[in-house]
Design an enzyme around this catalytic site. Structure first.
Site, PDB file in Angstrom:
ATOM      1  N   HIS A  57       0.815  -1.271   0.099  1.00 54.07           N
ATOM      2  CA  HIS A  57      -0.077   0.003  -0.195  1.00 54.07           C
ATOM      3  C   HIS A  57       0.756   1.172   0.040  1.00 54.07           C
ATOM      4  O   HIS A  57       0.405   2.573  -0.528  1.00 54.07           O
ATOM      5  CB  HIS A  57      -0.990  -0.112   1.073  1.00 54.07           C
ATOM      6  CG  HIS A  57      -0.306  -0.173   2.427  1.00 54.07           C
ATOM      7  ND1 HIS A  57       0.542   0.777   3.134  1.00 54.07           N
ATOM      8  CD2 HIS A  57      -0.544  -1.292   3.520  1.00 54.07           C
ATOM      9  CE1 HIS A  57       0.829  -0.026   4.297  1.00 54.07           C
ATOM     10  NE2 HIS A  57       0.154  -0.921   4.488  1.00 54.07           N
ATOM     11  N   HIS A 152      -1.673  -0.539  -3.965  1.00 53.94           N
ATOM     12  CA  HIS A 152      -3.000  -0.884  -3.367  1.00 53.94           C
ATOM     13  C   HIS A 152      -3.519   0.639  -2.693  1.00 53.94           C
ATOM     14  O   HIS A 152      -2.530   1.123  -1.798  1.00 53.94           O
ATOM     15  CB  HIS A 152      -3.236  -1.884  -2.716  1.00 53.94           C
ATOM     16  CG  HIS A 152      -3.275  -3.247  -3.180  1.00 53.94           C
ATOM     17  ND1 HIS A 152      -3.954  -4.212  -2.896  1.00 53.94           N
ATOM     18  CD2 HIS A 152      -2.223  -3.544  -4.335  1.00 53.94           C
ATOM     19  CE1 HIS A 152      -3.634  -5.304  -3.933  1.00 53.94           C
ATOM     20  NE2 HIS A 152      -2.633  -4.787  -4.507  1.00 53.94           N
TER      21      HIS A 152
END
Length: 235
Positions: A57, A152
């Site tokens: 992420h 992400h």
């Protein structure tokens, strides 16, 4: 019908082992159309992310330190989700994290607030058995532009999943957005009643029938017996 496409990012893979939510992204669909009434939070998890999760992420521990804790955004999140049908890719993962956060606050689980949950990963596996059914793979397969997804992110992933879900359930090329400010000029949905049309029936001519018989004879020879077509024809 009100649906919420939801995604989370977390510090790691196990809510039971103490991993926490760091980002929540929600996209609203009303009668299967994007409304623009989305919800997005970064959350201070009160712990550091695992190194492997950071690679996924890219949300640094330092960035999250001044963000609200889950308890500070819980009421707004639950009010937004109330009575909605949730659409989540690999739903048990996100639901387990949300329920663990609610449990820490002494709140009942998410199912007491929302309607049902649709797991788009389960849907994809049924539609495309034996194939890769991660979000990127589904975007490629269904023609959804995911070129902006280098890492992400909960809101971006929820937006992509909304488009993927509509494509999986209706074959629609793109989502329509309600409201003058968000909608693109000239976009219009036209419903055609096909029952008003009489479709012509084109029957095979003599040459085509002969060619069909030759093809069946070749199949009979190849399978050393009558084809299923001939058996049904004789029945």
């Amino acid at each position: 019908m009100r649906q919420i496409v939801l995604d989370t990012e977390t510090t790691g893979l196990s809510a039971d082992s103490g991993d926490r939510i760091i980002e929540i992204g929600c996209v609203e669909l009303l009668n299967r159309k994007l409304t623009g009434n989305n919800l997005h939070f970064y959350v201070n998890p009160e712990r550091d992310s695992h190194e492997d999760a950071l690679k996924v992420h890219g949300i640094s521990n330092e960035f999250l330190r001044d963000k609200p804790k889950f308890g500070q955004i819980a009421d707004e999140l639950l009010d937004y989700l109330r009575d909605a049908e949730l659409i989540i890719h690999n739903a048990p993962f996100d639901i387990s994290f949300l329920n663990k956060e609610l449990d820490r606050l002494g709140r009942p689980p998410l199912k007491t607030v929302i309607g049902q949950v649709i797991d788009s990963l389960v849907m994809a596996k049924e539609m495309f058995p034996g194939k890769r059914n991660g979000l990127d793979a589904l975007c490629d397969r269904l023609g959804v532009d995911n070129s902006g997804r280098t890492l992400h992110g909960a809101l971006l992933d929820a937006e992509l999943l909304a488009d993927v879900y509509i494509n999986m359930t209706r074959g629609q090329d793109a989502l329509l957005i309600e409201g003058n400010e968000s909608s693109e000029a000239g976009v219009e949905t036209i419903v055609i009643d096909l029952s008003r049309f009489e479709l012509p029936v084109l029957r095979a001519n003599e040459q085509e029938l002969q060619g069909h018989d030759v093809a069946l004879a070749d199949l009979d020879k190849a399978c050393k017996g009558k084809t299923l077509w001939r058996k049904l024809e004789a029945a």
